[in-house]
Design a protein around this motif. Sequence first.
Motif, short mmCIF file in Angstrom:
data_model
loop_
_atom_site.label_atom_id
_atom_site.label_comp_id
_atom_site.label_asym_id
_atom_site.label_seq_id
_atom_site.Cartn_x
_atom_site.Cartn_y
_atom_site.Cartn_z
N VAL A 196 -1.66 3.07 8.17
CA VAL A 196 -2.94 3.75 7.96
C VAL A 196 -4.07 2.75 7.73
CG1 VAL A 196 -2.30 6.06 7.13
CG2 VAL A 196 -2.31 4.17 5.53
N GLY A 232 0.33 4.20 0.77
CA GLY A 232 0.15 5.06 1.95
C GLY A 232 0.65 4.41 3.23
N ASP A 271 -12.14 7.84 5.73
CA ASP A 271 -10.67 7.83 5.69
C ASP A 271 -10.21 7.62 4.25
OD1 ASP A 271 -10.94 7.93 8.35
OD2 ASP A 271 -10.10 5.96 8.81
N PHE A 272 -10.85 6.67 3.59
CA PHE A 272 -10.48 6.32 2.22
C PHE A 272 -10.76 7.49 1.27
CE2 PHE A 272 -11.52 4.57 -1.97
CZ PHE A 272 -10.41 3.78 -2.23
N GLU A 273 -11.93 8.09 1.41
CA GLU A 273 -12.32 9.17 0.50
C GLU A 273 -11.50 10.44 0.76
OE1 GLU A 273 -14.04 8.78 -2.05
OE2 GLU A 273 -15.03 6.87 -1.65
N ASP A 274 -11.16 10.70 2.02
CA ASP A 274 -10.42 11.92 2.35
C ASP A 274 -9.07 11.98 1.65
OD1 ASP A 274 -12.48 12.72 3.90
OD2 ASP A 274 -11.54 12.30 5.84
N VAL A 275 -8.50 10.81 1.40
CA VAL A 275 -7.18 10.76 0.74
C VAL A 275 -7.32 11.10 -0.75
CG1 VAL A 275 -5.28 9.20 0.12
CG2 VAL A 275 -6.28 9.09 2.39
N GLY A 276 -8.50 10.91 -1.30
CA GLY A 276 -8.71 11.18 -2.73
C GLY A 276 -8.05 10.12 -3.59
N HIS A 277 -8.34 8.87 -3.29
CA HIS A 277 -7.74 7.76 -4.04
C HIS A 277 -8.06 7.84 -5.52
CE1 HIS A 277 -7.08 5.88 -0.08
NE2 HIS A 277 -6.14 5.20 -0.71
N HIS A 282 0.84 -1.21 0.00
CA HIS A 282 0.00 0.00 0.00
C HIS A 282 0.88 1.26 0.00
CE1 HIS A 282 -2.81 2.96 2.09
NE2 HIS A 282 -3.30 2.76 0.87
N SER A 333 -7.41 1.90 10.21
CA SER A 333 -8.77 2.06 9.66
C SER A 333 -9.63 0.81 9.84
CB SER A 333 -8.69 2.39 8.17
OG SER A 333 -8.01 3.59 7.98
#
Length: 240
Positions: A150, A146, A162-168, A144, A154
């Motif tokens: 992390v 990241g 958490d996943f969306e905040d990173v802007g994958h 991963h 999670s």
Amino acid sequence: MWLGSVRQAPLPTNQTDYDWWALRPTPTIQLYCSSILSSSSSSFAISLSLFLSSLDPKLLLLASRSSSLLSSHLSSHLLVVASWDLGERGAGGRSKRRARSIKINMSNNKVLTLEEVSKHNTKDDCWLIIGGKVYNVTKFLEDHPGGDDVLLSSTAKDATDDFEDVGHSTTARAMMDEYYVGDIDATTIPTKVKYTPPKQPHYNQDKTPEFIIKILQFLVPLAILGLAVAVRIYTKSESA
Ligand code: HEM
């Protein structure tokens, strides 16, 4: 029944892929199945192959990992693509074929509770809940980008934010199918408590004293000036 429900699926939208399998000079009916059946469940692939052959001896099952057509139909579904010869010749002398695809739901959509998923929270066994789905990312921890910490932090909760905040990226999202293990029972996830800030104590907003001081600062010099002028006028009239 072990095959699960059978659903009609639309034909592949990618024209290149469609041509690729529809025009191949192969047996009357071809069946392709997605890679869930290859390697890890090869015995299952053989059972399926036998089952399909028992329906029609002309059926041929090909388990393929390489076809780009199949790569978009991985994880919980088995895609079966069939084409058959219509017995006519089209342009260029090619045989005309009709094609159809069906999707077999293999997953039985396993529904897991938060409690069950929460048990998988270590480096050797790490599951995540993202967008209502459960992913076993144990094999992905080391790779991963990241970092594994992390992902581990999670676990045991809904990690969607958490996943969306990173802007994958879309690449990251496309990878997720590989790790899908089931759906989460949404009723087991505690609803988010909306944060309401505590009410501020009511301070006295009365600005009156401040206002009076400002007025006085203006009036007092004016009064002194007026008094001085009055005294001057008075003394002048006295001396006259
Ligand atoms: C199945 C789940 C996940 C997959 C497949 C995944 C995949 C990836 C990939 C491919 C990247 C590289 C950047 C990109 O292409 O977007 C990435 C970066 C990252 N991911 Fe994930 N990720 C997952 C879950 C999570 C979760 C739950 C978190 C929690 C916060 C997280 C945090 C991060 C961070 C911090 C980065 C680095 C971003 C950067 O340096 O720009 N990921 N992830």
